[in-house]
Design a protein around this motif. Structure first.
Motif, PDB file in Angstrom:
ATOM      1  N   ALA A 120      40.897 -16.356   4.229  1.00  0.00           N
ATOM      2  CA  ALA A 120      40.254 -15.368   5.098  1.00  0.00           C
ATOM      3  C   ALA A 120      38.765 -15.276   4.794  1.00  0.00           C
ATOM      4  O   ALA A 120      37.935 -15.202   5.711  1.00  0.00           O
ATOM      5  CB  ALA A 120      40.924 -14.011   4.940  1.00  0.00           C
ATOM      6  N   ARG A 121      38.406 -15.299   3.521  1.00  0.00           N
ATOM      7  CA  ARG A 121      36.991 -15.240   3.136  1.00  0.00           C
ATOM      8  C   ARG A 121      36.243 -16.502   3.567  1.00  0.00           C
ATOM      9  O   ARG A 121      35.097 -16.437   3.987  1.00  0.00           O
ATOM     10  CB  ARG A 121      36.848 -15.042   1.623  1.00  0.00           C
ATOM     11  CG  ARG A 121      37.401 -13.730   1.107  1.00  0.00           C
ATOM     12  CD  ARG A 121      36.598 -12.538   1.519  1.00  0.00           C
ATOM     13  NE  ARG A 121      35.265 -12.680   0.943  1.00  0.00           N
ATOM     14  CZ  ARG A 121      34.204 -12.026   1.342  1.00  0.00           C
ATOM     15  NH1 ARG A 121      34.288 -11.176   2.317  1.00  0.00           N
ATOM     16  NH2 ARG A 121      33.038 -12.219   0.774  1.00  0.00           N
ATOM     17  N   ALA A 122      36.898 -17.664   3.434  1.00  0.00           N
ATOM     18  CA  ALA A 122      36.263 -18.919   3.845  1.00  0.00           C
ATOM     19  C   ALA A 122      36.010 -18.921   5.352  1.00  0.00           C
ATOM     20  O   ALA A 122      34.934 -19.332   5.810  1.00  0.00           O
ATOM     21  CB  ALA A 122      37.146 -20.107   3.453  1.00  0.00           C
ATOM     22  N   ILE A 123      36.972 -18.443   6.122  1.00  0.00           N
ATOM     23  CA  ILE A 123      36.817 -18.371   7.578  1.00  0.00           C
ATOM     24  C   ILE A 123      35.691 -17.408   7.935  1.00  0.00           C
ATOM     25  O   ILE A 123      34.857 -17.702   8.798  1.00  0.00           O
ATOM     26  CB  ILE A 123      38.147 -17.974   8.245  1.00  0.00           C
ATOM     27  CG1 ILE A 123      39.154 -19.120   8.101  1.00  0.00           C
ATOM     28  CG2 ILE A 123      37.943 -17.603   9.711  1.00  0.00           C
ATOM     29  CD1 ILE A 123      40.567 -18.764   8.482  1.00  0.00           C
ATOM     30  N   GLU A 124      35.652 -16.270   7.270  1.00  0.00           N
ATOM     31  CA  GLU A 124      34.586 -15.294   7.509  1.00  0.00           C
ATOM     32  C   GLU A 124      33.214 -15.904   7.198  1.00  0.00           C
ATOM     33  O   GLU A 124      32.247 -15.717   7.949  1.00  0.00           O
ATOM     34  CB  GLU A 124      34.818 -14.058   6.649  1.00  0.00           C
ATOM     35  CG  GLU A 124      33.763 -12.996   6.799  1.00  0.00           C
ATOM     36  CD  GLU A 124      33.980 -11.829   5.843  1.00  0.00           C
ATOM     37  OE1 GLU A 124      32.978 -11.189   5.480  1.00  0.00           O
ATOM     38  OE2 GLU A 124      35.133 -11.570   5.445  1.00  0.00           O
ATOM     39  N   HIS A 125      33.133 -16.655   6.104  1.00  0.00           N
ATOM     40  CA  HIS A 125      31.869 -17.272   5.696  1.00  0.00           C
ATOM     41  C   HIS A 125      31.372 -18.279   6.734  1.00  0.00           C
ATOM     42  O   HIS A 125      30.213 -18.229   7.150  1.00  0.00           O
ATOM     43  CB  HIS A 125      32.038 -17.952   4.338  1.00  0.00           C
ATOM     44  CG  HIS A 125      30.800 -18.619   3.839  1.00  0.00           C
ATOM     45  ND1 HIS A 125      29.800 -17.937   3.191  1.00  0.00           N
ATOM     46  CD2 HIS A 125      30.392 -19.905   3.916  1.00  0.00           C
ATOM     47  CE1 HIS A 125      28.834 -18.778   2.880  1.00  0.00           C
ATOM     48  NE2 HIS A 125      29.157 -19.981   3.306  1.00  0.00           N
ATOM     49  N   VAL A 126      32.235 -19.197   7.155  1.00  0.00           N
ATOM     50  CA  VAL A 126      31.781 -20.208   8.114  1.00  0.00           C
ATOM     51  C   VAL A 126      31.460 -19.591   9.466  1.00  0.00           C
ATOM     52  O   VAL A 126      30.550 -20.045  10.158  1.00  0.00           O
ATOM     53  CB  VAL A 126      32.769 -21.388   8.269  1.00  0.00           C
ATOM     54  CG1 VAL A 126      32.898 -22.149   6.964  1.00  0.00           C
ATOM     55  CG2 VAL A 126      34.108 -20.956   8.789  1.00  0.00           C
ATOM     56  N   ASN A 127      32.187 -18.549   9.850  1.00  0.00           N
ATOM     57  CA  ASN A 127      31.882 -17.897  11.120  1.00  0.00           C
ATOM     58  C   ASN A 127      30.520 -17.212  11.077  1.00  0.00           C
ATOM     59  O   ASN A 127      29.819 -17.151  12.082  1.00  0.00           O
ATOM     60  CB  ASN A 127      32.963 -16.887  11.495  1.00  0.00           C
ATOM     61  CG  ASN A 127      34.234 -17.556  11.968  1.00  0.00           C
ATOM     62  OD1 ASN A 127      34.216 -18.690  12.432  1.00  0.00           O
ATOM     63  ND2 ASN A 127      35.346 -16.860  11.838  1.00  0.00           N
ATOM     64  N   ARG A 128      30.145 -16.731   9.924  1.00  0.00           N
ATOM     65  CA  ARG A 128      28.861 -16.041   9.785  1.00  0.00           C
ATOM     66  C   ARG A 128      27.685 -17.014   9.702  1.00  0.00           C
ATOM     67  O   ARG A 128      26.628 -16.766  10.280  1.00  0.00           O
ATOM     68  CB  ARG A 128      28.871 -15.164   8.540  1.00  0.00           C
ATOM     69  CG  ARG A 128      27.545 -14.404   8.345  1.00  0.00           C
ATOM     70  CD  ARG A 128      27.551 -13.521   7.145  1.00  0.00           C
ATOM     71  NE  ARG A 128      28.568 -12.483   7.316  1.00  0.00           N
ATOM     72  CZ  ARG A 128      29.039 -11.749   6.325  1.00  0.00           C
ATOM     73  NH1 ARG A 128      28.601 -11.927   5.101  1.00  0.00           N
ATOM     74  NH2 ARG A 128      29.956 -10.834   6.534  1.00  0.00           N
ATOM     75  N   PHE A 129      27.850 -18.132   9.000  1.00  0.00           N
ATOM     76  CA  PHE A 129      26.707 -18.979   8.687  1.00  0.00           C
ATOM     77  C   PHE A 129      26.615 -20.295   9.455  1.00  0.00           C
ATOM     78  O   PHE A 129      25.560 -20.933   9.435  1.00  0.00           O
ATOM     79  CB  PHE A 129      26.661 -19.261   7.184  1.00  0.00           C
ATOM     80  CG  PHE A 129      26.402 -18.027   6.375  1.00  0.00           C
ATOM     81  CD1 PHE A 129      25.163 -17.421   6.384  1.00  0.00           C
ATOM     82  CD2 PHE A 129      27.411 -17.457   5.609  1.00  0.00           C
ATOM     83  CE1 PHE A 129      24.917 -16.274   5.650  1.00  0.00           C
ATOM     84  CE2 PHE A 129      27.182 -16.320   4.865  1.00  0.00           C
ATOM     85  CZ  PHE A 129      25.937 -15.721   4.882  1.00  0.00           C
ATOM     86  N   ALA A 130      27.666 -20.730  10.105  1.00  0.00           N
ATOM     87  CA  ALA A 130      27.601 -21.986  10.860  1.00  0.00           C
ATOM     88  C   ALA A 130      26.942 -21.729  12.211  1.00  0.00           C
ATOM     89  O   ALA A 130      27.493 -21.043  13.062  1.00  0.00           O
ATOM     90  CB  ALA A 130      29.004 -22.560  11.045  1.00  0.00           C
ATOM     91  N   GLU A 131      25.750 -22.264  12.384  1.00  0.00           N
ATOM     92  CA  GLU A 131      24.984 -22.019  13.599  1.00  0.00           C
ATOM     93  C   GLU A 131      24.996 -23.208  14.559  1.00  0.00           C
ATOM     94  O   GLU A 131      24.837 -23.029  15.756  1.00  0.00           O
ATOM     95  CB  GLU A 131      23.535 -21.678  13.236  1.00  0.00           C
ATOM     96  CG  GLU A 131      23.421 -20.425  12.403  1.00  0.00           C
ATOM     97  CD  GLU A 131      22.022 -20.223  11.842  1.00  0.00           C
ATOM     98  OE1 GLU A 131      21.172 -21.131  11.968  1.00  0.00           O
ATOM     99  OE2 GLU A 131      21.794 -19.147  11.272  1.00  0.00           O
ATOM    100  N   LEU A 132      25.156 -24.414  14.047  1.00  0.00           N
ATOM    101  CA  LEU A 132      25.137 -25.611  14.868  1.00  0.00           C
ATOM    102  C   LEU A 132      26.549 -26.022  15.253  1.00  0.00           C
ATOM    103  O   LEU A 132      27.524 -25.582  14.646  1.00  0.00           O
ATOM    104  CB  LEU A 132      24.478 -26.765  14.108  1.00  0.00           C
ATOM    105  CG  LEU A 132      23.061 -26.553  13.598  1.00  0.00           C
ATOM    106  CD1 LEU A 132      22.628 -27.727  12.735  1.00  0.00           C
ATOM    107  CD2 LEU A 132      22.111 -26.373  14.757  1.00  0.00           C
ATOM    108  N   THR A 133      26.661 -26.888  16.246  1.00  0.00           N
ATOM    109  CA  THR A 133      27.960 -27.480  16.572  1.00  0.00           C
ATOM    110  C   THR A 133      28.212 -28.611  15.578  1.00  0.00           C
ATOM    111  O   THR A 133      27.270 -29.109  14.938  1.00  0.00           O
ATOM    112  CB  THR A 133      27.966 -28.047  18.005  1.00  0.00           C
ATOM    113  OG1 THR A 133      27.052 -29.149  18.066  1.00  0.00           O
ATOM    114  CG2 THR A 133      27.612 -26.985  19.031  1.00  0.00           C
TER     115      THR A 133
END
Length: 118
Positions: free
Chosen positions: A42-55
């Motif tokens: 859950a934390r890993a998913i939250e992290h990538v959703n917050r910081f991944a800006e590019l496709t």
């Protein structure tokens, strides 16, 4: 008795690529109501959703362009693509563990590549 785990394979991923993979895992967990999502996932998913800006495609292109630079190896290219340093000091921090440092012109070249993809 010691148990050793053997590393079978290693692959570098950008945050955008990781986000894509974790979206599939999250969908699997959502489909099974009885299956609770582990805290770390859950934390890993939250992290990538917050910081991944590019496709994922843009991030692969970004890494490929960084890899063309002489002083940027594969692990460093992925770090730069994920962190997107905004200035020389932030870029120097990425290179702090390396056995060499970049000159001012080399730093500016790398920052120019970053500026194109931000």
């Amino acid at each position: 008795m010691t148990i050793f785990k053997e590393r079978l394979d290693e692959e570098y991923l950008t945050l955008a690529e990781t986000k894509e993979l974790l979206a599939d895992v999250e969908a699997e967990h959502a489909a099974d109501e009885d299956r609770e999502m582990p805290y770390e996932l859950a934390r890993a998913i939250e992290h990538v959703n917050r910081f991944a800006e590019l496709t994922p495609e843009e991030s692969r292109e970004f890494v490929a362009e960084l890899r063309e630079h002489e002083k940027v190896d594969e692990p460093t290219a992925y770090k730069i693509a994920d962190l997107k340093p905004a200035n020389r000091d932030e870029l120097r921090a990425i290179y702090a563990q390396e056995r060499f440092s970049l000159s001012g012109d080399e730093l500016d070249d790398v920052l120019g590549i970053v500026a194109k993809h931000v």
